[in-house]
Design an enzyme around this catalytic site. Structure first.
Site, PDB file in Angstrom:
ATOM      1  CB  VAL A  13      -0.974   0.036   1.194  1.00  0.00           C
ATOM      2  CG1 VAL A  13      -1.985  -1.089   1.088  1.00  0.00           C
ATOM      3  CG2 VAL A  13      -0.230  -0.019   2.531  1.00  0.00           C
ATOM      4  CB  THR A  16       8.754   1.163   1.187  1.00  0.00           C
ATOM      5  OG1 THR A  16       8.640  -0.125   1.796  1.00  0.00           O
ATOM      6  CG2 THR A  16      10.219   1.479   0.970  1.00  0.00           C
ATOM      7  CE  LYS A  37       9.530  -3.974   5.715  1.00  0.00           C
ATOM      8  NZ  LYS A  37       9.145  -3.779   4.305  1.00  0.00           N
TER       9      LYS A  37
END
Length: 224
Positions: A13, A16, A37
């Site tokens: 979506v 990043t 991350k």
């Protein structure tokens, strides 16, 4: 030290992209910023990850291993990707990496893997670690038919655990979506949930246009 956790209503979506834009925006304000991350799947090495592609080049090379504690080849949920390699995600290792970055930088932006309820192992979900570390969350919404349900469920899960939600960012990145739906989704979700919409990102190929479009959103995140 300020920490922002970027989650999504689903995978793919635009988390990043938003993480990278936020990183650039805060950096230009003169703060020291690093991204993290906790688990990356679907890549062989750290430098091949999507984190590296979008914003990793700007992070401190001395902290690469802390920025991405776990990296797996299989493009799936963290628990499955780890299992297929005969490994197990250790939450303690993630927390140690997190604390290491917190001690050095003004801002830490953590990008989640998939949605907020994604499992790391048979015990821990992403949301459990967000709660444990007392993080504030930005929800990135893939603006399309069906996102109302995904977004409200994400909000509900966070609210039930008393996790602070900074706001919603809608990404208009999907093809062949009706304009009436794209316009209505942010309005009805904000009305029902009471969570403010920080902004709507249009699909752009130009990096400079993306940066310009994000400025108002970045200001709201940084200054409330």
């Amino acid at each position: 030290m300020s920490v922002i956790f970027v989650t999504g209503t689903d995978t793919g979506v635009g988390k990043t992209m938003i993480t990278g834009l936020l990183y650039q925006y805060i950096t230009k304000k003169g703060y020291s910023v690093i991204t993290q991350k906790w688990v990356q799947t679907g890549t062989k090495t750290l430098l091949e990850s999507d984190v590296a592609h979008h914003y990793f080049h700007s992070t401190d090379v001395n902290f690469h291993s802390y920025s991405l504690p776990y990296c797996f080849r299989f493009p799936g949920s963290p628990h499955l990707a780890a299992k297929l390699e005969g490994r197990r995600i250790n939450i303690k290792k993630i927390i140690e990496s997190f604390n290491k970055l917190c001690r050095k930088y003004d801002f830490l932006i953590v990008e989640g893997t998939g949605g907020i309820m994604v499992p790391f192992n048979g015990k821990y979900l992403s949301i459990d670690l967000v709660k444990k570390l007392n993080l504030s969350v930005i929800i990135v919404v893939g603006n399309k038919l069906g996102c109302i349900n995904h977004t409200l469920l994400t909000i509900d899960s966070l609210k039930r655990r008393n996790i602070r939600i900074i706001g919603l960012i809608f990404n208009n990145i999907f093809q062949k979506q009706k304009k009436t739906i794209l316009k209505d989704n942010p309005d009805i979700i904000e009305k029902i949930s009471g969570i403010k919409v920080l902004g709507i990102m249009k699909k752009e190929r130009s990096k400079n246009k993306l940066i310009n479009n994000f400025r108002k959103i970045g200001k709201k995140i940084l200054h409330g």
